[in-house]
Scaffold this motif. Structure first.
Motif, PDB file in Angstrom:
ATOM      1  N   SER A  38      10.900  15.759  -7.837  1.00 41.37           N
ATOM      2  CA  SER A  38      10.008  15.580  -8.986  1.00 41.37           C
ATOM      3  C   SER A  38       9.918  14.121  -9.393  1.00 41.37           C
ATOM      4  O   SER A  38       8.824  13.600  -9.643  1.00 41.37           O
ATOM      5  N   ILE A  39      11.059  13.460  -9.449  1.00 41.57           N
ATOM      6  CA  ILE A  39      11.076  12.057  -9.863  1.00 41.57           C
ATOM      7  C   ILE A  39      10.405  11.178  -8.809  1.00 41.57           C
ATOM      8  O   ILE A  39       9.551  10.346  -9.139  1.00 41.57           O
ATOM      9  N   ALA A  40      10.743  11.364  -7.542  1.00 40.30           N
ATOM     10  CA  ALA A  40      10.182  10.527  -6.481  1.00 40.30           C
ATOM     11  C   ALA A  40       8.679  10.731  -6.316  1.00 40.30           C
ATOM     12  O   ALA A  40       7.917   9.765  -6.228  1.00 40.30           O
ATOM     13  N   VAL A  41       8.245  11.982  -6.295  1.00 41.42           N
ATOM     14  CA  VAL A  41       6.832  12.253  -6.049  1.00 41.42           C
ATOM     15  C   VAL A  41       5.968  11.931  -7.271  1.00 41.42           C
ATOM     16  O   VAL A  41       4.852  11.425  -7.122  1.00 41.42           O
ATOM     17  N   CYS A  42       6.490  12.156  -8.461  1.00 41.68           N
ATOM     18  CA  CYS A  42       5.755  11.764  -9.668  1.00 41.68           C
ATOM     19  C   CYS A  42       5.550  10.254  -9.668  1.00 41.68           C
ATOM     20  O   CYS A  42       4.444   9.754  -9.874  1.00 41.68           O
ATOM     21  N   SER A  43       6.628   9.529  -9.418  1.00 42.57           N
ATOM     22  CA  SER A  43       6.565   8.077  -9.394  1.00 42.57           C
ATOM     23  C   SER A  43       5.601   7.589  -8.303  1.00 42.57           C
ATOM     24  O   SER A  43       4.792   6.694  -8.532  1.00 42.57           O
ATOM     25  N   ALA A  81      17.796   6.204  -5.831  1.00 45.92           N
ATOM     26  CA  ALA A  81      17.165   4.998  -5.296  1.00 45.92           C
ATOM     27  C   ALA A  81      15.893   5.427  -4.582  1.00 45.92           C
ATOM     28  O   ALA A  81      15.935   6.239  -3.658  1.00 45.92           O
ATOM     29  N   ILE A  82      14.785   4.910  -5.044  1.00 49.93           N
ATOM     30  CA  ILE A  82      13.475   5.213  -4.452  1.00 49.93           C
ATOM     31  C   ILE A  82      13.015   3.992  -3.675  1.00 49.93           C
ATOM     32  O   ILE A  82      13.002   2.880  -4.204  1.00 49.93           O
ATOM     33  N   HIS A  83      12.646   4.213  -2.425  1.00 50.37           N
ATOM     34  CA  HIS A  83      12.141   3.126  -1.582  1.00 50.37           C
ATOM     35  C   HIS A  83      10.765   3.532  -1.062  1.00 50.37           C
ATOM     36  O   HIS A  83      10.631   4.560  -0.390  1.00 50.37           O
ATOM     37  N   TYR A  84       9.769   2.732  -1.396  1.00 52.82           N
ATOM     38  CA  TYR A  84       8.400   2.981  -0.943  1.00 52.82           C
ATOM     39  C   TYR A  84       8.132   2.162   0.314  1.00 52.82           C
ATOM     40  O   TYR A  84       8.425   0.969   0.350  1.00 52.82           O
ATOM     41  N   VAL A  85       7.554   2.808   1.312  1.00 52.40           N
ATOM     42  CA  VAL A  85       7.041   2.102   2.485  1.00 52.40           C
ATOM     43  C   VAL A  85       5.526   2.237   2.380  1.00 52.40           C
ATOM     44  O   VAL A  85       4.976   3.342   2.524  1.00 52.40           O
ATOM     45  N   ILE A  86       4.869   1.127   2.070  1.00 55.39           N
ATOM     46  CA  ILE A  86       3.436   1.138   1.773  1.00 55.39           C
ATOM     47  C   ILE A  86       2.694   0.448   2.911  1.00 55.39           C
ATOM     48  O   ILE A  86       2.944  -0.723   3.214  1.00 55.39           O
ATOM     49  N   THR A  87       1.793   1.180   3.526  1.00 58.29           N
ATOM     50  CA  THR A  87       0.994   0.649   4.629  1.00 58.29           C
ATOM     51  C   THR A  87      -0.432   0.443   4.127  1.00 58.29           C
ATOM     52  O   THR A  87      -1.000   1.330   3.483  1.00 58.29           O
TER      53      THR A  87
END
Length: 127
Positions: A38-43, A81-87
């Motif tokens: 919930s926290i990761a996907v909301c963010s 810890a949330i890590h985004y990999v943005i392409t």
């Protein structure tokens, strides 16, 4: 929401489908998995919207989440810890960094656990 007891765990019917929750992942999603999700996907969803409003060309976002739990405190979640990999195309680090900070301020799930779960966000850009 209404949750009904099952032989193992609980279930609930939602518009999208039936959700099974149990302490044993053989019978459903574990509660901590749902909280972290919930926290990761909301963010991530808030971040995606902000990046779109900034007209940044994003092709994909992958979210990696790691969780630290405290066994001595009923296995409570201490940190995520949330890590985004943005392409995307021509993404600038300063613009993405600003969007990540803004997403944190506007994510209701992150805001709901402030003061009880430490949330950290990092990102990497793949152009």
């Amino acid at each position: 929401m209404e949750f009904k007891m099952r032989e193992v765990g609980f279930s609930a019917d939602f518009e999208y489908g039936e959700l099974h929750v149990a302490g044993n992942e053989e019978y459903g999603f574990r509660p901590y998995q749902l909280m972290v999700s919930s926290i990761a996907v909301c963010s991530g969803g808030v971040l995606r919207g902000i990046l779109e409003k900034k007209r940044l060309e994003v092709e994909d976002i992958t979210i990696q989440a790691s969780v630290k739990r405290n066994e001595e405190e009923a296995n409570r979640i201490e940190s995520i810890a949330i890590h985004y990999v943005i392409t995307g195309n021509d993404l600038k680090e300063e613009k993405v960094d600003g969007a990540v900070k803004l997403a944190r301020k506007n994510c209701p799930m992150v805001r709901s656990v402030e003061g009880s779960i430490q949330i950290t966000e990092t990102f990497e850009i793949k152009n």
